[in-house]
Design a protein around this motif. Structure first.
Motif, short mmCIF file in Angstrom:
data_model
loop_
_atom_site.label_atom_id
_atom_site.label_comp_id
_atom_site.label_asym_id
_atom_site.label_seq_id
_atom_site.Cartn_x
_atom_site.Cartn_y
_atom_site.Cartn_z
N ILE A 1 45.98 51.20 40.35
CA ILE A 1 44.54 51.45 40.30
C ILE A 1 44.07 52.23 41.53
O ILE A 1 43.28 53.14 41.43
CB ILE A 1 43.76 50.11 40.23
CG1 ILE A 1 44.16 49.33 38.99
CG2 ILE A 1 42.26 50.34 40.25
CD1 ILE A 1 43.90 50.04 37.69
N GLN B 1 43.24 42.16 38.50
CA GLN B 1 44.03 43.02 39.39
C GLN B 1 44.66 42.18 40.50
O GLN B 1 44.26 41.05 40.75
CB GLN B 1 43.13 44.08 40.04
CG GLN B 1 42.47 45.01 39.07
CD GLN B 1 41.52 45.98 39.76
OE1 GLN B 1 41.42 46.02 40.98
NE2 GLN B 1 40.81 46.76 38.97
N ASP C 1 46.73 46.78 38.13
CA ASP C 1 46.02 46.02 37.09
C ASP C 1 47.02 45.18 36.28
O ASP C 1 48.22 45.22 36.51
CB ASP C 1 45.16 46.93 36.21
CG ASP C 1 45.94 47.80 35.24
OD1 ASP C 1 47.18 47.62 35.10
OD2 ASP C 1 45.32 48.66 34.61
N SER D 1 46.34 48.47 44.70
CA SER D 1 45.91 47.54 43.65
C SER D 1 46.59 47.90 42.35
O SER D 1 46.73 49.09 42.01
CB SER D 1 44.40 47.62 43.45
OG SER D 1 43.73 47.25 44.64
#
Length: 155
Positions: free
Chosen positions: A86, A126, A80, A78
């Protein structure tokens, strides 16, 4: 009273079946946001893969991957809205701890990643992506996004 209600419904049904619907003269063309996002997603995935390869040149395999790969590691991660990584985890693997560690380390080393387009971000700001690391026996990899076709023989 019941007879009147049934008669009224029948009359309404007859009126509706007598109506004609005229289609518009030209077909309506509506741009699909999914198609637009699909192109943007494909382009962004390419930018992320390019960054990973640029930041890890000593790990990159040049030429065709061998016919029987040492390992295929799929990583879910992930990013952001600022391009910060992330979270990252191995999504699928053949249990090759060394290849898994290399895939995760090369991803982390590539951060910050390119800024994702706003239309690709979820409600938390995200985007979640998947990438495949294709490993040869020598520990070098290609990313599926830019991988060359595999060798056809086991030489």
């Amino acid at each position: 009273m019941r007879g009147n209600a049934i008669t009224s419904l029948l009359a309404l049904a007859l009126i509706l079946t007598a109506c004609t619907i005229t289609p518009p003269q030209r077909p309506l063309i509506i741009a699909s946001p999914v198609a637009h996002n699909s192109a943007a997603l494909s382009q962004y995935r390419g930018e992320v893969a390019r960054r990973i390869l640029e930041r890890n040149p000593s790990y990159v395999l040049h030429g065709a991957p061998q016919a029987m790969l040492r390992s295929l590691v799929v990583v879910a991660f992930s990013i952001d809205h600022r391009g910060q990584l992330i979270a990252a985890s191995v999504y699928r693997s053949n249990g090759d701890d060394g290849a898994e560690s290399t895939a995760l380390a090369t991803l982390r080393r590539s951060a910050p990643l390119p800024l994702p387009p706003a239309q690709l971000l979820d409600g938390r700001g995200q985007i979640e992506l998947f990438e495949d690391w294709l490993f040869n026996d020598n520990g070098k990899f290609q990313l599926r996004t830019f991988a060359a076709p595999q060798a056809q023989t086991l030489d």
